[in-house]
Design a protein around this motif. Sequence first.
Motif, PDB file in Angstrom:
ATOM      1  N   UNK A 131      41.482  13.099  17.621  1.00 26.05           N
ATOM      2  CA  UNK A 131      42.436  12.904  16.506  1.00 26.05           C
ATOM      3  C   UNK A 131      43.469  14.026  16.534  1.00 26.05           C
ATOM      4  N   UNK A 150      50.849   6.467  15.790  1.00 19.88           N
ATOM      5  CA  UNK A 150      50.145   5.403  15.090  1.00 19.88           C
ATOM      6  C   UNK A 150      50.558   3.970  15.416  1.00 19.88           C
ATOM      7  N   UNK A 197      51.920   0.400  16.801  1.00 18.30           N
ATOM      8  CA  UNK A 197      52.116  -0.450  17.982  1.00 18.30           C
ATOM      9  C   UNK A 197      51.852  -1.893  17.619  1.00 18.30           C
ATOM     10  N   UNK A 224      48.548  -4.778   7.803  1.00 15.00           N
ATOM     11  CA  UNK A 224      48.340  -3.333   7.682  1.00 15.00           C
ATOM     12  C   UNK A 224      46.878  -2.937   7.878  1.00 15.00           C
ATOM     13  N   UNK A 237      45.579  -3.559  10.701  1.00 10.98           N
ATOM     14  CA  UNK A 237      45.553  -3.261  12.135  1.00 10.98           C
ATOM     15  C   UNK A 237      46.813  -2.583  12.644  1.00 10.98           C
ATOM     16  N   UNK A 238      47.904  -2.685  11.896  1.00  8.34           N
ATOM     17  CA  UNK A 238      49.148  -2.010  12.292  1.00  8.34           C
ATOM     18  C   UNK A 238      49.205  -0.729  11.479  1.00  8.34           C
ATOM     19  N   UNK A 239      49.119   0.405  12.153  1.00  7.15           N
ATOM     20  CA  UNK A 239      48.972   1.680  11.444  1.00  7.15           C
ATOM     21  C   UNK A 239      50.343   2.285  11.139  1.00  7.15           C
ATOM     22  N   UNK A 260      51.283   7.601   6.865  1.00  7.98           N
ATOM     23  CA  UNK A 260      51.116   7.820   5.419  1.00  7.98           C
ATOM     24  C   UNK A 260      51.436   9.278   5.119  1.00  7.98           C
ATOM     25  N   UNK A 314      49.497  11.890   6.832  1.00  6.42           N
ATOM     26  CA  UNK A 314      49.647  12.038   8.281  1.00  6.42           C
ATOM     27  C   UNK A 314      50.729  13.065   8.621  1.00  6.42           C
ATOM     28  N   UNK A 329      46.656   7.384  19.834  1.00  9.67           N
ATOM     29  CA  UNK A 329      45.476   7.060  19.022  1.00  9.67           C
ATOM     30  C   UNK A 329      44.357   8.011  19.416  1.00  9.67           C
ATOM     31  N   UNK A 330      43.456   8.319  18.492  1.00 11.53           N
ATOM     32  CA  UNK A 330      42.346   9.210  18.843  1.00 11.53           C
ATOM     33  C   UNK A 330      41.640   8.775  20.130  1.00 11.53           C
ATOM     34  N   UNK A 331      41.387   7.476  20.257  1.00 10.02           N
ATOM     35  CA  UNK A 331      40.698   6.987  21.449  1.00 10.02           C
ATOM     36  C   UNK A 331      41.481   7.314  22.728  1.00 10.02           C
ATOM     37  N   UNK A 371      34.857   8.811  10.115  1.00  5.87           N
ATOM     38  CA  UNK A 371      36.026   8.811  10.994  1.00  5.87           C
ATOM     39  C   UNK A 371      36.770   7.528  10.674  1.00  5.87           C
ATOM     40  N   UNK A 396      39.691   4.552  10.453  1.00  4.32           N
ATOM     41  CA  UNK A 396      40.629   3.794  11.268  1.00  4.32           C
ATOM     42  C   UNK A 396      42.014   4.036  10.686  1.00  4.32           C
ATOM     43  N   UNK A 397      42.985   4.345  11.540  1.00  2.89           N
ATOM     44  CA  UNK A 397      44.271   4.839  11.054  1.00  2.89           C
ATOM     45  C   UNK A 397      45.039   3.829  10.206  1.00  2.89           C
ATOM     46  N   UNK A 398      44.897   2.548  10.475  1.00  2.00           N
ATOM     47  CA  UNK A 398      45.649   1.548   9.721  1.00  2.00           C
ATOM     48  C   UNK A 398      44.954   1.232   8.403  1.00  2.00           C
ATOM     49  N   UNK A 433      42.076   2.503   7.120  1.00  2.00           N
ATOM     50  CA  UNK A 433      41.293   3.610   6.556  1.00  2.00           C
ATOM     51  C   UNK A 433      39.837   3.222   6.257  1.00  2.00           C
ATOM     52  N   UNK A 439      40.769  -2.605  19.122  1.00  2.00           N
ATOM     53  CA  UNK A 439      41.800  -1.842  19.832  1.00  2.00           C
ATOM     54  C   UNK A 439      41.932  -0.403  19.328  1.00  2.00           C
ATOM     55  N   UNK A 440      41.187  -0.048  18.313  1.00  2.00           N
ATOM     56  CA  UNK A 440      41.152   1.355  17.905  1.00  2.00           C
ATOM     57  C   UNK A 440      40.000   2.111  18.575  1.00  2.00           C
ATOM     58  N   UNK A 484      34.075   4.722  23.311  1.00  2.00           N
ATOM     59  CA  UNK A 484      34.604   5.700  22.368  1.00  2.00           C
ATOM     60  C   UNK A 484      33.875   5.643  21.029  1.00  2.00           C
TER      61      UNK A 484
END
Lengths: 786, 266
Positions: free
Chosen positions: A656, A694, A696, A710, A712-714, A717, A720, A776-778, B183, B185-187, B189, B245-246, B251
């Motif tokens: 992260x 974030x 894509x 939202x 899945x689409x980051x 915020x 961040x 992305x963290x991954x 942890x 998920x960015x979108x 949360x 996909x996150x 991972x």
Amino acid sequence: MGNYVGKPVKRREDARFLKGAGTYTDDIKLRKMTQSAFVRSPYAHAKILNIDTSEAKKAEGVVAVFTAQDGCGEFGVPCGWQVDFKNGETMREPKHPLLAKDKIRHVGEAVAIVIAESLELARDAAELVSVDYEELPAVTDPKKAMDKDAPLVHDDWKDNAAFDWCIGNDRAEVEAALEKAHHVTEMEFRNQRLAPNAMEPRSYIADYDVNGDKWTLYTSTQNPHLIRLLMCAFALGIPEQKVRVVSKDVGGGFGSKVYHYTEECLVTWASKEIGRPVKWTSDRSEAFLTDAQGRDHVVKSKMGFDKDGKIVAHLTDEYCAMGAYLSTFAPAIPTYLHGTLFQGVYTTPLIHLNVTAPFTHTVPVDAYRGAGRPEATYLLERIVSKGAREMGIDPTEIRFKNFIPPFDGVEQEGYQTQVALQYDSGNYEGVLKKGLEMLGYEDFRKEQSEARKNGKLIGVGFSTYIEGCGIAPSAVVGALGARAGLYEVGQVRVQPTGKVSVFTGSHSHGQGHETVFAQFVADKLGIPMDDIEIEHGDTDQVAFGMGTYGSRSLSVGGSAIMKSIDKILEKGAKIAAHKLEAAEEDLDYAEGKWTVKGTDKSVSFGDVSLTAYVPHDYPEGLEPGLDFSSFYDPANFTYPFGTHIAVVEVDADTGRVMLNRFIAVDDVGNIMNPMIVDGQIHGGVAQGVGQALLEEVVYDEGGQMITGSYMDYAMPRADDLPMIETANTVTPCPHNPLGVKGAGEAGTIGSTPAVVNAVVDALAHLGVTDIQMPLKPQTVWKAMQN
Amino acid sequence: MIPAKFEYMKVSSVGEAVDLLEKHGFDAKILSGGHSLLPAMKLRLNRPEVLIDITGISGMDSITEQGDEIVIGANCTHSQLLRSELVQKQVNILAQAADTVGDVQVRNKGTIGGSLAHADPSADYPAVVLACDAVIVAEGKNGSREIAATDFFEGIFTTTLNDDEIITAIRFPKIAKGNYQKFYQSASRFAVVGVAVVRDGDSVKVGVTGVSDTPYRATAVEEAYAGNGDAAEHAVDDIEVMSDHFADVEYRSHLAKVMVKRALEA
């Protein structure tokens, strides 16, 4: 400067916005208004075998259901820019139909519109429309779209290319220089596709008045006059004078509301068919599927350096997606708004960019905040930093070595690039030096090496960007394929009481024109801001306009207003001279009055205004009234520049990225309102950081968008982002009366590579040289493992 | 964003809700905070014909101390939990988890009962109720029954609640030491991985959410911990790990180990 310009005057429009009292298109309700819903394709590529609307037509409250078989099928929306193939072949320009007839080319493409008494009933009935599809294989990746066996988006042509294009020096010459270079740095990456995400979704109401055979279109657009022109002249073939387009409060655009969309054209057509107003408002899911998106370049690039780290040549090949159809300005984005920035702020002597622009089974791509320039900046700022690291040179040192020296565009000439443009004025060392002071660079490097000993991963990244905005000289863009001029209109109407109405063809959808424009008008006329009203967004009020995008409002729209003020003051002086019984040349104008030089005899702006409208005792031969309109066509683009610096920490366990500091030193020319400039930079940086970390748009193999909400689409915020540290240098634009350059896109253009460079810097000792966006963290964690 | 047609009924007692559930069966859905249900309905992914609003049932939003237990009414919102002094003092791990749910609006409307019944595989509370050995109290046509947290989750969005049952309360033993690590998920949360660890003397209880389609007690971790092994390494032993996909399987598995380690060390 006067009483207002240069001061952080609070935004006048915020009173209504903060109270929820703005009037957005969806807030407007008309008598007998109907609501509509679209039936959209769940497939990316399919044949339409049959559409059955019979059940929907019978449903409660349904007024009409239309498909491409119903007359609107003959119409399509036009593209506004033509870029032909390198070999001279004309750009391939498929019809972009209002409703799909035989074939579907992206998920979300509309096949029918259902119009009903309420939105609920329209949605319910839309579910009753039954469409038989035959699904076909799809291609969404711009490079794969050019594969020999790729599914064709448009069957009329043998491959998916819309056009190809190149700019810069002769390719062979650039290649030869790379052969001889002391060091060559290479990069391959995807500049990923982004969704624009304006807070207000697109919304339209078309109101046909049968008595006058006239239309009013209320629309959430960034350029109402252009919409009227495109729709009337090129889409529906209706007389322009019969159509009024109104676009008052608009909740953000970022480019996505520049274009003429099929939905607004279709509701206009449908309103006449049913003789009632028709409203359509996109929901968020539809916005993901149908708002034109940004970026989506596949890039392969080489940069050559001499042994001292001077850049000797730069060669790039790109595949840039157009999507399923050509959106209004789409062909210009990866070409003239992109390739023309490949000089960056460096003295690179040899540059060549080659672009292939294929159709893909996706929603169209067009300008999204920065439009072509973020992609250019990302490549340049990443590859320069990568080259520096490979050659063991500090990333700031390599920039200082290669910077174009300062020039003001007055004493020193503008800088002629290898890629067509001539920069107006710049001091690129100045912004980097200031940024380094704010950062405390030496201390940071010490802190970084200490941190590494403790396994803590911190890094710093630099971006020294330039952008071209204030678009654009009409003759220049015309020569480059634009089908429109890019001047602006500003009308200043002095009322009999000395109060002033300003009508601008620029369009505010968050920029704060009602404040900034009033600031410089007030100062120039020497009257209070409260005496000035800024009007925009109505083709019946404003003579003409080209709208707002490309950070052009102040430099082009503001300049048009300045021209009209000059005319007002010139005529006012004639009236004042008559009243004061003095010669015009003996008068001074200051603080709202004309004074006879060396005396205390004066007449106020208000007195002169009243006299202009009550011309009893009046200069002979002079027309009454005090109202002037001007067109301003800029002499050149403007070229803001700056240095953005990101400081990041990477969580070693999870990958992260935490953005700990962000420093933005921007030179946007003269600053009218520093608070608004800061706000523009903050918002721009947030969007640029969004791309870096974030955001894509992801399509799966079949062409389904798997980031359509939202969940899945980051989006970035507040948490961040750190507090953004802003500063400015001021290098005035030499070619417009306000000396301004534009601040709307700078934050987005400059910030993205700074963040990615910082993460690579944090991980460089682990052997990481590049990471694909978004970080992305991954993705970061996996880069650390390899 | 307009749901399909539905009928709305607001009830004032559990009995009334149970009667309506029995009557309408699969066509009915319980509405409490609505922050998972309503978005799904607006996208027409979920189209119940009847919504039974239980937010008006008195007493179902209380937090009380009953002997060794803290009893949380199913209608308690996330905000209530994170602000409750009783929860902070006696089941702090629940307050920690509540503080990571969604955003302020979600925390002010969403409820613990709704979240547990919805059984989103990435929700936060499942890890906590598992680690705490909490008990879910459900009421149906045959009266009230208690379900151990370990018997409650069955799969993705599925629990062992009967069709006519609603959750009325959750009973938590008092927890002296617990820690929740998430942890996000960015979108959305939601949790990519959420790990709840409860200490009991020298042993630990570990609940994991987000990793598999069903939240689980990481018994392999618990055993390794008791045996002084490298406990976190066993975070996904015998678990089918989810992928998106996150976070792909590799991972996500790694993250599970990291989060277990952090929760154990906290």
